[in-house]
Design a protein around this motif. Structure first.
Motif, mmCIF file in Angstrom:
data_model
loop_
_atom_site.group_PDB
_atom_site.id
_atom_site.type_symbol
_atom_site.label_atom_id
_atom_site.label_comp_id
_atom_site.label_asym_id
_atom_site.label_seq_id
_atom_site.Cartn_x
_atom_site.Cartn_y
_atom_site.Cartn_z
ATOM 1 N N ALA A 118 -8.961 5.196 -2.086
ATOM 2 C CA ALA A 118 -8.102 4.069 -1.713
ATOM 3 C C ALA A 118 -7.265 4.422 -0.499
ATOM 4 O O ALA A 118 -7.002 5.595 -0.224
ATOM 5 C CB ALA A 118 -7.195 3.680 -2.880
ATOM 6 N N GLU A 121 -1.805 0.241 2.404
ATOM 7 C CA GLU A 121 -1.588 -0.906 3.289
ATOM 8 C C GLU A 121 -0.183 -1.432 3.015
ATOM 9 O O GLU A 121 0.014 -2.213 2.089
ATOM 10 C CB GLU A 121 -2.632 -1.994 3.048
ATOM 11 N N MET A 124 1.051 -1.540 -0.627
ATOM 12 C CA MET A 124 -0.087 -1.760 -1.518
ATOM 13 C C MET A 124 -1.161 -0.719 -1.239
ATOM 14 O O MET A 124 -1.172 -0.072 -0.185
ATOM 15 C CB MET A 124 -0.676 -3.162 -1.310
ATOM 16 N N ARG A 126 -5.470 -0.359 -1.271
ATOM 17 C CA ARG A 126 -6.746 -1.060 -1.373
ATOM 18 C C ARG A 126 -7.840 -0.042 -1.677
ATOM 19 O O ARG A 126 -7.969 0.962 -0.980
ATOM 20 C CB ARG A 126 -7.071 -1.790 -0.078
ATOM 21 N N VAL A 146 -6.769 -4.647 -4.851
ATOM 22 C CA VAL A 146 -5.481 -4.276 -4.260
ATOM 23 C C VAL A 146 -4.444 -4.154 -5.369
ATOM 24 O O VAL A 146 -4.350 -5.019 -6.238
ATOM 25 C CB VAL A 146 -5.029 -5.322 -3.221
ATOM 26 N N ARG A 147 -3.657 -3.078 -5.333
ATOM 27 C CA ARG A 147 -2.630 -2.825 -6.343
ATOM 28 C C ARG A 147 -1.337 -2.379 -5.660
ATOM 29 O O ARG A 147 -1.377 -1.780 -4.578
ATOM 30 C CB ARG A 147 -3.084 -1.719 -7.307
#
Length: 269
Positions: A118, A121, A124, A126, A146-147
């Motif tokens: 990941a 961003e 967040m 992605r 996305v988290r």
């Protein structure tokens, strides 16, 4: 376990004089700051093999250009925004998925759990790539998901690789963005405390903070000057792992995976 400090082997005098020597010292100093993430003048002088006045002059010049920064007057020097931007520019030219894919496959084969890659961003993360566990009950493919970074192991691992000033920029308030589970952190102070732990132990943990029933362990993938490129993690059903110690047991495999990625980044094409 961290590697011992690397002291510079004294070099032969440069053929074009002091200017080349100063440039070489400055470049070596940038590498040291990237590797150590925090360096004081005395430490820099010792590692470079130069006088403290020389180390201070070089660090001051690098600070003026934004390559290093200080959190407070007379504090340690840390990677600055210019160095971070160079790292981002380099990342944009690196196909990190191609570099990391064989490592993801190796980690999945070693742990028999889902391995993921990941990138950060903003606040967040992605997920770029994933190799699913072969088990019937497993964490599924997360590519494109996305988290919130503060609610995921990969996110916390990357955040721990940023400077305190960069964290302030991303999280200027006291509250964290809302996450999807009640287990997620809600205050920046709590995130800072957890990041301190991640920096000490070398990996981040997540117990049902991003998704109910899922736990994970992750490390940051760093470039050759120590800047975080991405996060590499293993996720598993919490019902099978049963405890934090259970997911923590996968940390050595993920840490070795990060070393393998760095080796691949350093290898000539």
């Amino acid at each position: 376990m961290s590697n011992p400090p690397r002291r510079r082997t004294p070099a032969a005098p440069a053929s074009d004089g002091a200017t080349s020597t100063s440039v070489d010292n400055a470049l070596w100093l940038l590498q040291l700051v990237g590797e150590h993430q925090a360096l004081r003048v005395a430490e820099a002088a010792d590692l470079l093999g130069v006088a403290r006045s020389t180390a201070h002059r070089l660090l001051t010049a690098l600070r003026r250009r934004g390559f290093v920064m200080q959190d407070r007057p007379n504090g340690a020097y840390r990677p600055g925004p210019a160095l971070y931007e160079i790292g981002l520019a380099a990342v944009s030219r690196i196909d990190i998925r191609r570099v990391a894919r064989p490592v993801l496959e190796h980690i999945q084969d070693t742990t028999q759990e889902t391995a993921s890659l990941a990138v950060l961003e903003g606040t967040m993360v992605r997920f770029l790539d994933c190799v699913e566990s072969p088990r019937s009950v497993r964490v599924g493919n997360r590519i494109g998901v996305v988290r919130p970074a503060h609610a995921s192991a990969v996110g916390k691992a990357i955040l721990a690789g940023l400077s305190d000033a960069e964290l302030d920029r991303r999280y200027p308030g006291a509250e964290l963005p809302p996450a999807t589970t009640s287990a997620a952190l809600t205050e920046v102070a709590a995130l800072r405390a957890e990041i301190a732990v991640v920096r000490t132990q070398g990996y981040a943990l997540n117990w049902e903070e991003s998704t109910d029933g899922v736990c994970a362990v992750a490390v940051a993938l760093r470039d050759t000057v120590g800047q975080p490129l991405a996060g590499l993690g293993v996720a598993a059903p919490s019902s099978r792992v049963t405890s934090l110690d259970g997911i923590r047991a996968f940390a050595p495999a993920v840490q070795r995976g990060a070393e393998m990625v760095l080796e691949r980044l350093r290898a000539p094409e």
